[in-house]
Write an enzyme that holds these catalytic residues in place. Structure first.
Site, short mmCIF file in Angstrom:
data_model
loop_
_atom_site.label_atom_id
_atom_site.label_comp_id
_atom_site.label_asym_id
_atom_site.label_seq_id
_atom_site.Cartn_x
_atom_site.Cartn_y
_atom_site.Cartn_z
N GLY A 1 40.64 79.72 79.23
CA GLY A 1 39.59 78.81 78.80
C GLY A 1 38.20 79.39 79.02
O GLY A 1 38.03 80.51 79.53
N HIS B 1 48.44 78.23 39.67
CA HIS B 1 49.80 78.69 39.93
C HIS B 1 49.91 80.17 39.59
O HIS B 1 49.36 80.62 38.60
CB HIS B 1 50.80 77.91 39.07
CG HIS B 1 52.21 78.36 39.22
ND1 HIS B 1 52.99 78.05 40.31
CD2 HIS B 1 52.99 79.15 38.42
CE1 HIS B 1 54.19 78.60 40.17
NE2 HIS B 1 54.21 79.27 39.03
N CYS C 1 30.27 85.06 69.67
CA CYS C 1 31.09 85.06 68.45
C CYS C 1 31.00 86.37 67.70
O CYS C 1 32.00 86.99 67.39
CB CYS C 1 30.66 83.90 67.55
SG CYS C 1 31.53 83.86 65.97
N ALA D 1 32.45 78.21 66.70
CA ALA D 1 31.20 78.71 66.14
C ALA D 1 30.69 77.83 65.00
O ALA D 1 29.49 77.54 64.91
CB ALA D 1 31.39 80.15 65.65
N LEU E 1 21.44 89.93 68.34
CA LEU E 1 21.66 88.52 68.08
C LEU E 1 23.08 88.30 67.58
O LEU E 1 23.77 89.23 67.18
CB LEU E 1 20.64 88.01 67.04
CG LEU E 1 19.18 88.04 67.48
CD1 LEU E 1 18.28 87.57 66.33
CD2 LEU E 1 18.94 87.19 68.71
N ILE F 1 43.11 82.30 72.09
CA ILE F 1 42.49 83.58 72.42
C ILE F 1 43.54 84.56 72.93
O ILE F 1 43.61 85.72 72.49
CB ILE F 1 41.37 83.40 73.47
CG1 ILE F 1 40.21 82.59 72.87
CG2 ILE F 1 40.86 84.75 73.94
CD1 ILE F 1 39.11 82.26 73.86
N GLY G 1 25.31 86.25 69.46
CA GLY G 1 26.04 85.62 70.54
C GLY G 1 27.43 86.20 70.76
O GLY G 1 27.79 87.26 70.24
#
Length: 474
Positions: A274, A447, A47, A323, A43, A186, A45
């Site tokens: 693309g 800072h 990404c 994503a 699982l 990419i 995908g």
């Protein structure tokens, strides 16, 4: 007879849209089945397995290599790094990707989400078929099948030296010369990795500038650095043909810089022009689900398709293909399914290019504001005036805010510099909350940090920033 099981919610696709949708629905007591066709059965995908996560792991390695080289200017000299490519591959795939995919598996198991390996194809508006004879009948469905790299047919010549991003991230080898077709994020990210590993990179972009959708003043610091790291960047240049020859690929280029064209041989070619929506063999027509002319599924603010009990999220439902956009849509879709008053109406979807320096932006860009004739004021703070940037030798950066001239309400923000991707979240919150520049000014920033540049850019809305040499009188 085919085995038919019934579920309240079927989620198709286990990427950053699909698995969060399944988990969120299960948390609300729904019986959920998640179908995913990843070849390795993991699982997450594209990404997690072949995109965002492995590329960022490799970009971190590239950053270490570049910093080791740059350290000579600070008085630190290291020996030339030795690259163990096999060990690097294993680190990315096993310790990074493997750990995260395993974690998602545990989450789905712990929530009672049934994970089914296979490709789902609609047979009607309430049923999908899975290879092997199984069918799933659902009350509701969320499609989250993502997108795939697009390689124009003329460049599909059946040679594995022509790669898409998926193949390139597997690090088959370190080429001496590599052509990157496409000057988008990419191509530049992967090109940066291979350049750090020792390859000579040539980028060819058909448009007049790399990263065309990004405001030019944010691109300039990155492009300056990339032109030092890469062999060449050609803009306004087209690839007229690719052909395989012994030991490489010959690219025929045409552009203003080459009279009569130019042919050059490369060890390999990365095509990054693309991505396109992934609806192959999904059977959308059998379910009656409509797509637009580009193949994206059309959805409303609740992510419903024209078939009300079927929703779509992520890349398959339109741009931007990010994503975190898919994950946010997952929550909206499930809440709408549960009858909650939820809709998709973000004011700011952040985008990050994880090169070095990074570029990040959210809300309205200056290009968009000018094209749409939206009244706006641009506030820019150069990192050369940041104590933190000077101390870490990263003064090339810039922080930029867009505000309404009258109300000073935040319209957009952009940053170029080290860690820009982490810093953009403050601007996203400000835009979503309808904050004005003074809210950022009066929020005390630590800072010395780079985040102070956001505060000081906001100060310019009221005439002066502490560390700007020439404040504007108000």
């Amino acid at each position: 007879m085919a085995d038919v099981r019934e579920v309240q919610l079927l989620v198709i696709g286990g990427g950053p849209g699909g698995y969060p949708a399944a988990l969120h629905a299960a948390d609300h007591g729904l019986k959920v089945a998640l179908v995913d066709d990843d070849a390795a059965g993991k699982l997450g995908g594209v990404c997690l397995n072949r995109g965002c996560i492995p590329s960022k792991a490799l970009l971190h390695v590239a950053k270490l290599l570049n910093e080791a080289r740059d350290a000579a200017e600070w008085g630190l000299t290291f020996k030339t790094p030795e690259i163990d490519l096999e060990k690097l591959r294993n680190y990315v795939q096993q310790k990074v990707v493997g750990k995260l995919t395993g974690g998602i598996g545990q989450l789905t198991k712990g929530r009672g989400v049934e994970v089914i390996k296979g490709h789902a194809t609609f047979t009607d508006a309430h049923t999908v078929a899975i290879p092997g004879g199984e069918s799933i009948r659902f009350k509701n469905c969320i499609i989250a099948t993502g997108s795939v790299p697009a390689i124009p047919k003329p460049w599909q010549i059946g040679n594995d030296r022509i790669m898409d991003s998926t193949a390139a991230l597997l690090l088959p080898d370190i080429p001496q010369k590599m052509l990157v077709i496409g000057g988008g994020y990419i191509g530049l990210e992967i090109g940066s990795v291979y350049a750090a590993l020792g390859a000579k990179i040539t980028v060819v972009e058909a448009l007049d500038t790399i990263l065309a959708p990004v405001d030019r003043d944010l691109v300039v610091p990155l492009e300056k650095k990339l032109r030092q790291q890469f062999e060449a960047i050609f803009t306004g240049t087209k690839i007229e043909g690719l052909s395989a020859e012994s030991g490489g690929i010959v690219a025929k280029m045409a552009g203003a810089e080459f009279e009569g064209g130019r042919s050059e041989k490369f060890d390999c070619v990365l095509v990054s022009v693309g991505r396109r929506p992934n609806f192959a063999n999904l059977g959308l027509e059998q379910a009656g689900v409509k797509q637009d002319e580009r193949g994206f599924i059309t959805v409303d603010k609740q992510r419903r398709t024209n078939v009300p009990h079927i929703q779509a999220i992520g890349d398959i439902a339109g741009e931007p293909g990010l994503a975190h956009k898919a994950t946010a849509e997952a929550r909206v879709a499930v809440e709408a399914l549960l009858g909650e008053p939820s809709e998709w109406s973000p004011r700011a979807i952040p985008a990050v290019i994880f090169t070095d320096p990074e570029i990040a932006w959210a809300g309205l860009t200056q290009q968009q504001a000018e094209a749409q004739q939206v009244p706006h004021e641009v506030l820019k703070f150069p990192w050369a005036a940041s104590g933190r940037a000077v101390s870490i030798a990263r003064t090339e950066g810039v922080t930029k805010l867009l505000v309404d001239p009258a109300s000073k309400r935040m319209l957009g923000a952009g940053l170029c510099g080290a860690g820009a991707g982490e810093m953009i979240a403050e601007a996203v919150l400000a835009i979503e909350m309808g904050a004005v520049a003074r809210d950022l000014v009066e929020s005390i920033h630590p800072h010395p940090t780079l985040s102070e540049t956001v505060m000081e850019a906001a100060e310019l809305a009221y005439g002066a920033a502490t560390h700007m040499a020439k404040p504007t009188k108000r």
